[in-house]
Write a protein that holds these residues in place. Sequence first.
Motif, PDB file in Angstrom:
ATOM      1  N   UNK A  87      -3.172 -15.538   9.694  1.00 52.54           N
ATOM      2  CA  UNK A  87      -3.254 -14.085   9.787  1.00 52.54           C
ATOM      3  C   UNK A  87      -4.409 -13.574   8.925  1.00 52.54           C
ATOM      4  N   UNK A  88      -5.193 -12.653   9.466  1.00 48.59           N
ATOM      5  CA  UNK A  88      -6.330 -12.108   8.706  1.00 48.59           C
ATOM      6  C   UNK A  88      -5.904 -11.455   7.397  1.00 48.59           C
ATOM      7  N   UNK A  89      -6.694 -11.671   6.357  1.00 45.14           N
ATOM      8  CA  UNK A  89      -6.353 -11.182   5.022  1.00 45.14           C
ATOM      9  C   UNK A  89      -6.206  -9.665   4.975  1.00 45.14           C
ATOM     10  N   UNK A 143      -5.076  -7.591   7.132  1.00 48.37           N
ATOM     11  CA  UNK A 143      -3.774  -7.155   7.612  1.00 48.37           C
ATOM     12  C   UNK A 143      -2.699  -7.386   6.551  1.00 48.37           C
ATOM     13  N   UNK A 144      -2.760  -8.539   5.916  1.00 50.13           N
ATOM     14  CA  UNK A 144      -1.776  -8.843   4.873  1.00 50.13           C
ATOM     15  C   UNK A 144      -1.939  -7.899   3.688  1.00 50.13           C
ATOM     16  N   UNK A 145      -3.169  -7.574   3.351  1.00 49.46           N
ATOM     17  CA  UNK A 145      -3.401  -6.638   2.250  1.00 49.46           C
ATOM     18  C   UNK A 145      -2.797  -5.271   2.559  1.00 49.46           C
ATOM     19  N   UNK A 146      -3.018  -4.808   3.767  1.00 45.87           N
ATOM     20  CA  UNK A 146      -2.479  -3.491   4.121  1.00 45.87           C
ATOM     21  C   UNK A 146      -0.960  -3.508   4.104  1.00 45.87           C
TER      22      UNK A 146
END
Lengths: 121, 121
Positions: free
Chosen positions: A7-9, A11-14
């Motif tokens: 999963x793209x970083x 997206x995880x940050x948000x």
Amino acid sequence: MTKLPAIPAGQLNRRAGVIKALAHPSRLRIVLALERGERCVCELRQLVKADVSTVSKHLALMKRAGLLDERKAGLYVYYRLRVPCILRFLDCVDAVLEHAPPATRPRHYVKKSPIKRRTTR
Amino acid sequence: MTKLPAIPAGQLNRRAGVIKALAHPSRLRIVLALERGERCVCELRQLVKADVSTVSKHLALMKRAGLLDERKAGLYVYYRLRVPCILRFLDCVDAVLEHAPPATRPRHYVKKSPIKRRTTR
DNA sequence: AGGTAATTTGGTCATATTACCAAATAGTAT
DNA sequence: ATACTATTTGGTAATATGACCAAATTACCT
């Protein structure tokens, strides 16, 4: 063993940002209070026993995160839950705690003493 | 206006502890990876691109919080999700982000440079 | 025993969070 | 305009978090 999708970083940050906005006892208290409908800062301020400025900052943070919405009416500002599914999640959290391991003690910041302060400004 | 029930602080602290354990991009990445079943630290370590010790600490933290369980087999330690409802919550988080306010940028800690270190010990 | 690989633990340091106070801002009313 | 109340903003200080490295631990080998 199955392939992991990576999963793209961003997206995880948000997502983590939203969850963090929820991860504080006072903010949880506020969210729970808003279950029944909107409240003005002055009400929430009594509920959470902290300086109004502190409460205001918690509210601003949750609003930035997308958790709350605000409505200004005269002198008052009313906050409300923007996405109600949040509330259902708390049941899941309780499930985690249910037959949980012995010690889960988070320890939150508490101001030690109101010691003297410089009056610069 | 309805009466507010005043939830005990201890309960809110414990809940916040669980939520905090989830509120980090690498930990979310791990939780998502465990959706399909248990994984050893060595797998998770590749997934999350961080020092093994960092990953190990994330895992320990989530285990303490009641989110994960562990199974040791020989040299390996396998972690798994203890409460699957966590995964459904992420959909709610995405709903918050969906038609969300413009900027929700959490900014997580990134080590600046691997500068020299004292070799005390 | 000694060797190697996986994981955890301890230390240190930079950054993030959160509390309060004080002052600024906004709205209402006199 | 002045006065009063509600809320936000800025500053500062204490604490918490999270990154890495290095060393310790654990388990499985010869």
